[in-house]
Design an enzyme around this catalytic site. Structure first.
Site, short mmCIF file in Angstrom:
data_model
loop_
_atom_site.label_atom_id
_atom_site.label_comp_id
_atom_site.label_asym_id
_atom_site.label_seq_id
_atom_site.Cartn_x
_atom_site.Cartn_y
_atom_site.Cartn_z
N SER A 32 0.85 -1.19 0.00
CA SER A 32 0.00 0.00 0.00
C SER A 32 0.89 1.24 0.00
O SER A 32 2.00 1.21 0.53
CB SER A 32 -0.90 0.03 1.23
OG SER A 32 -1.61 1.26 1.33
N TYR A 37 -1.79 -0.47 10.37
CA TYR A 37 -1.87 -0.69 8.92
C TYR A 37 -0.60 -0.24 8.21
O TYR A 37 -0.05 -0.96 7.37
CB TYR A 37 -3.09 0.03 8.35
CG TYR A 37 -3.36 -0.29 6.90
CD1 TYR A 37 -3.82 -1.55 6.54
CD2 TYR A 37 -3.15 0.65 5.91
CE1 TYR A 37 -4.07 -1.86 5.21
CE2 TYR A 37 -3.39 0.36 4.58
CZ TYR A 37 -3.86 -0.90 4.24
OH TYR A 37 -4.10 -1.20 2.90
#
Length: 258
Positions: free
Chosen positions: A140, A153
């Site tokens: 990501s 995350y």
């Protein structure tokens, strides 16, 4: 010729589902991994994907034994995949000062990091023996710099990026390719509750098409959309005081325990 076999984890929603549909439309065979196998079956039926072109495997990527058993079943039933996409992931906001959130962070890391390794691991030796295959880790843009409220995350995706880079070097002369895909903001259930602006928001179908192109091209690293790659590079070179000021007061990811 036998159509290629593509294994996708987290295939019951979002990016995983979009990738499954794209590859099905291209005539590939599918090995679909999800905890929600019933939801996966309903989706396949709704899209009239022929049963002989797929198999569903119910497993939790955070459970290494389940993934090892799944790999054996897949190879026995469908053959060794040509492409393995470790896509399964979760995104939950955390506050490290809250004791209960440490367990949440451990769950995010177990799914997003160990889940990738547990997905790849059982297929590496057979792929090396064959001399071909592609291992695709979904990182990501959030893994490039740490964002307030996204510690779990961001840390997990930074780990995925580094892990895939390490694995790529280890397999460099084996014929097995390792690709890191770093999505920006994609319109999926993972992002639908975000309470902040999401620049260059992309539809999952568009992401899947571009991701498949990167995999077919044998790329080693790709940010999709490319505009987020530019943003990420700019953020990476910002001095810490300026970066901290820029993101001060930014809405955080919702917490599981809050």
């Amino acid at each position: 010729m036998t159509p290629p076999l593509v294994l996708i984890t987290g295939a019951s929603s979002g990016i995983g589902q979009a990738l499954a549909l794209h590859y099905a439309q291209q005539g590939a065979r599918l090995a679909l991994v999800a905890r929600r196998s019933e939801a996966m079956q309903r989706w396949l039926d709704a899209h009239a994907i022929a049963p002989e072109n797929y198999a569903i495997y119910c497993a939790d990527v955070a459970d290494a034994q389940q993934m090892a058993d799944l790999a054996q079943a897949c190879i026995a039933q469908q053959g060794l995949p040509d492409v393995v996409i470790a896509n399964a992931g979760i995104s939950i906001g955390v506050d490290t000062s809250v004791p209960d959130d440490l367990a949440v962070m451990a769950r995010v890391l177990a799914t997003n990091v160990m889940g990738v390794a547990s997905t790849f691991g059982p297929f590496i030796a057979p792929m090396v023996a064959r001399g071909s295959g592609s291992l695709v880790g979904i990182g990501s843009v959030a893994g490039i710099r740490g964002l307030p409220g996204h510690g779990a995350y961001c840390a997990s995706k930074a780990a995925v990026i580094s892990y895939c880079e390490s694995l790529r070097g280890e397999l460099r002369q084996s014929g097995v390719k390792v690709l890191t895909l770093c999505p920006g903001y994609i319109a999926t259930p993972l992002t639908q509750n975000n309470q902040y602006t999401m620049p260059f928001l992309m539809q999952p179908e568009t992401f899947a098409r571009k991701a498949a192109q990167a995999i077919a091209a044998g790329s080693s690293y790709r940010v999709i959309p490319w505009q987020m790659g530019v943003v990420a590079k700019l953020l990476r070179v910002l001095p810490n005081p300026l970066f901290d000021r820029l993101f001060a007061g930014r809405p955080r990811k919702p917490r599981a325990t809050g």
